[in-house]
Design a protein around this motif. Structure first.
Motif, PDB file in Angstrom:
ATOM      1  N   UNK A  53      34.931-130.435 -74.188  1.00 27.29           N
ATOM      2  CA  UNK A  53      34.069-130.610 -73.021  1.00 27.29           C
ATOM      3  C   UNK A  53      32.640-130.168 -73.336  1.00 27.29           C
ATOM      4  N   UNK A  54      31.712-130.596 -72.495  1.00 25.88           N
ATOM      5  CA  UNK A  54      30.310-130.232 -72.657  1.00 25.88           C
ATOM      6  C   UNK A  54      30.003-128.919 -71.932  1.00 25.88           C
ATOM      7  N   UNK A  55      30.865-128.515 -71.034  1.00 26.48           N
ATOM      8  CA  UNK A  55      30.595-127.330 -70.230  1.00 26.48           C
ATOM      9  C   UNK A  55      30.799-126.029 -70.985  1.00 26.48           C
ATOM     10  N   UNK A  56      29.959-125.070 -70.697  1.00 30.23           N
ATOM     11  CA  UNK A  56      30.075-123.733 -71.258  1.00 30.23           C
ATOM     12  C   UNK A  56      30.127-122.735 -70.107  1.00 30.23           C
ATOM     13  N   UNK A  71      24.294-117.582 -74.235  1.00 31.07           N
ATOM     14  CA  UNK A  71      22.900-117.222 -74.422  1.00 31.07           C
ATOM     15  C   UNK A  71      22.385-117.870 -75.705  1.00 31.07           C
ATOM     16  N   UNK A  72      21.235-118.500 -75.605  1.00 30.71           N
ATOM     17  CA  UNK A  72      20.616-119.158 -76.746  1.00 30.71           C
ATOM     18  C   UNK A  72      20.053-118.128 -77.708  1.00 30.71           C
ATOM     19  N   UNK A  73      20.264-118.343 -78.988  1.00 31.16           N
ATOM     20  CA  UNK A  73      19.698-117.457 -80.000  1.00 31.16           C
ATOM     21  C   UNK A  73      18.211-117.754 -80.207  1.00 31.16           C
ATOM     22  N   UNK A 125      22.650-120.897 -71.030  1.00 36.41           N
ATOM     23  CA  UNK A 125      22.890-122.325 -70.857  1.00 36.41           C
ATOM     24  C   UNK A 125      24.336-122.569 -70.447  1.00 36.41           C
ATOM     25  N   UNK A 126      24.535-123.534 -69.551  1.00 37.91           N
ATOM     26  CA  UNK A 126      25.865-123.925 -69.099  1.00 37.91           C
ATOM     27  C   UNK A 126      26.318-125.241 -69.708  1.00 37.91           C
ATOM     28  N   UNK A 127      25.520-125.828 -70.595  1.00 41.86           N
ATOM     29  CA  UNK A 127      25.850-127.110 -71.191  1.00 41.86           C
ATOM     30  C   UNK A 127      25.498-127.085 -72.678  1.00 41.86           C
ATOM     31  N   UNK A 128      26.436-127.535 -73.508  1.00 40.63           N
ATOM     32  CA  UNK A 128      26.185-127.597 -74.945  1.00 40.63           C
ATOM     33  C   UNK A 128      25.058-128.569 -75.274  1.00 40.63           C
ATOM     34  N   UNK A 129      25.022-129.686 -74.548  1.00 42.84           N
ATOM     35  CA  UNK A 129      23.997-130.693 -74.846  1.00 42.84           C
ATOM     36  C   UNK A 129      22.600-130.163 -74.533  1.00 42.84           C
ATOM     37  N   UNK A 130      22.442-129.402 -73.449  1.00 39.48           N
ATOM     38  CA  UNK A 130      21.126-128.830 -73.131  1.00 39.48           C
ATOM     39  C   UNK A 130      20.727-127.766 -74.152  1.00 39.48           C
ATOM     40  N   UNK A 131      21.704-126.956 -74.571  1.00 46.33           N
ATOM     41  CA  UNK A 131      21.435-125.933 -75.574  1.00 46.33           C
ATOM     42  C   UNK A 131      21.015-126.575 -76.890  1.00 46.33           C
TER      43      UNK A 131
END
Length: 113
Positions: free
Chosen positions: A40-43, A47-49, A55-61
């Motif tokens: 899934x894309x959801x997280x 926290x971004x390094x 972030x709650x989405x892998x694609x946005x991260x």
């Protein structure tokens, strides 16, 4: 009407009206999802390094990483290091060749391995 050969009974059945007694047994290890390896894309808040935001989405991260020109590598930095080839022991190779040549010159047979 399309028919297929049944692997269970060896007969031919209509694809749309397959008999229940010829259905394959369901594996209990199989998932109920139609796709066996679904990611899934959801997280749940990662926290971004790069910028420290959550972030709650892998694609946005990953979009922020791509925009900054950063490569996401995972958590094993050892896989990025080039592997060192072991250097051959030239002296041991030379000694082994000299011993083999001496045995050959004496007429000895090679030892079975």
């Amino acid at each position: 009407m399309r028919q297929r050969l049944c692997r269970v009974c060896g007969g031919w059945h209509d694809v749309d009206a397959w008999p229940h007694n010829c259905m394959p047994e369901r594996s209990h290890a199989a998932s109920d999802l139609p796709v066996p390896n679904y990611i899934s894309d959801g997280l749940n808040g990662v926290q971004s390094m790069l910028d420290g935001r959550i972030y709650d989405s892998k694609s946005k991260l990953r979009a922020t990483y791509k925009a900054a020109g950063v490569v996401e590598v995972g958590n094993d930095p050892a896989r990025l290091r080039p592997r060192q080839k072991p250097k051959p022991d030239r002296k041991a190779i030379r000694d082994s060749v000299e011993k083999a040549a001496a045995r050959f010159n004496r007429g000895e047979r090679a030892s079975p391995q």
